[in-house]
Design an enzyme around this catalytic site. Structure first.
Site, PDB file in Angstrom:
ATOM      1  N   LEU A 126     -55.632 -55.725 -20.543  1.00 12.97           N
ATOM      2  CA  LEU A 126     -56.918 -55.086 -20.828  1.00 12.97           C
ATOM      3  C   LEU A 126     -56.792 -54.278 -22.105  1.00 12.97           C
ATOM      4  CD1 LEU A 126     -59.823 -54.349 -19.891  1.00 12.97           C
ATOM      5  CD2 LEU A 126     -58.813 -52.363 -18.770  1.00 12.97           C
ATOM      6  N   HIS A 230     -49.569 -43.188 -19.532  1.00 17.38           N
ATOM      7  CA  HIS A 230     -49.792 -42.879 -20.935  1.00 17.38           C
ATOM      8  C   HIS A 230     -51.206 -42.336 -21.103  1.00 17.38           C
ATOM      9  CE1 HIS A 230     -50.198 -43.534 -25.295  1.00 17.38           C
ATOM     10  NE2 HIS A 230     -48.892 -43.699 -25.337  1.00 17.38           N
TER      11      HIS A 230
END
Length: 338
Positions: A126, A230
């Site tokens: 994605l 992240h």
């Protein structure tokens, strides 16, 4: 308008651009021409196959701007992981060391190496380019996969998972990998991540410790990032959590980012999606929907305002949407309100 469609050979330059822009830690988009071209070819073959159950198929799609023809991003589903290439994870679990005689009771965390997700479907790859990160584009890129799963259920496994990118700095340095490298490996995180992305995983089986690792033995920096994502991955994680995905203790073997999972039947967009008959024409609606056609090899999905007559199971869509979806009056579509 963005339309999601299966990737084609002509999309290679755009996919390479996405790979270059995605940065470190994006394992499924290696900056490698041979691997990207092979992945495109595998996807083209997978979309054209007739299957009765999930196998080694990989469905790679792109988001195309219908006005300019430019590719804004990419998204994908692996039908069943680990069948032709090992899929490794660490599982974070609890072990108790206790002695009544000594009055000692210690609860410790351990990481166990394994392949427990073999055969499950994976949401992956994605990536939305920065200039398109607005409005409902991110939702379209993520949720179109759930409409595909709901419409073509036999192609996917009962459990769906997604690996979330773990913590690393701008140079691609991972605190978790730094500890592993110091004790078991002699290569940088970015190189190890790249090798995994191109399918060269032999070094993992050769060098990765096979026995459970006591978390307390790791450096404080490595311990702190286990199960953390992240900062650029947080929006994607929030979307999946709203769909019902959660982490059951599995983390990535390189950066310790969490793997989230959900039974496909419990995914919100699968459960609440509906099928309707198309009625093309002008309409007035204030509700946004992600909507896909009923085709598989010709899969299309867009986001926009749709007028849904639930009593008669009719979806009134604009001419522009009908063209993007490649549908006409009387065809059926699947949609989910946003």
């Amino acid at each position: 308008m963005l339309v999601i469609r299966p990737i084609t050979e002509a999309d290679y330059p755009a996919l390479m651009r996405c790979a270059e822009e995605s940065g470190h830690g994006f394992t499924s988009l290696p900056v490698n021409e041979e691997m990207l071209r092979n992945r495109i070819a595998h996807s083209v073959e997978s979309f054209g196959k007739e299957v009765t159950e999930p196998g080694t198929e990989g469905y790679l799609m792109v988001a195309e701007d219908t006005e300019t023809g430019e590719v804004a991003g990419t998204t994908a589903i692996e039908a069943a992981i680990g069948l032709d290439n090992p899929f490794y994870t660490y599982h974070l679990s609890t072990v108790v060391h206790a002695s009544r005689r000594l009055g000692v009771h210690n609860v410790v965390k351990v990481l166990t190496f394994g392949n427990n997700y073999t055969g499950n479907s994976e949401l992956c790859t994605l990536f939305l380019r920065p200039e398109w990160r607005q409005g409902l584009n991110g939702r379209l890129l993520s949720k179109c996969r759930f409409l595909m799963m709901a419409e073509h259920r036999h192609r996917f496994s009962e459990t769906v998972l997604a690996e979330m990118r773990g913590v690393s700095d701008d140079e691609g340095n991972s605190p978790f990998w730094h500890w592993l490298k110091e004790h078991f490996f002699s290569i940088d995180f970015t190189h190890a991540d790249y090798l995994t992305g191109i399918g060269a995983k032999g070094f993992i089986a050769d060098l990765m410790p096979k026995l459970p690792i006591y978390v307390s033995l790791l450096s404080p920096e490595a311990q702190a990032v286990i199960g953390q994502v992240h900062e650029k991955t947080r929006p994607a994680l929030r979307l999946l959590e709203k769909e019902g995905f959660c982490c059951r203790g599995y983390v990535d073997i390189f950066d310790a980012g969490p793997t989230v999972e959900c039974d496909v039947r419990n995914i919100e967009s699968v459960r609440h999606s509906i099928t309707c008959t198309v009625e093309v024409g002008e309409h007035h609606s204030g509700k946004n929907f992600i909507i896909s056609n009923g085709s598989f090899d010709g899969f299309r999905a867009v986001v926009g305002k749709v007028n849904v007559d639930e009593e008669n199971n009719i979806a009134q869509i604009t001419t522009e949407m009908a063209a993007a979806l490649q549908v006409k009056n009387g065809d059926h579509v699947r949609l989910i309100e946003q």
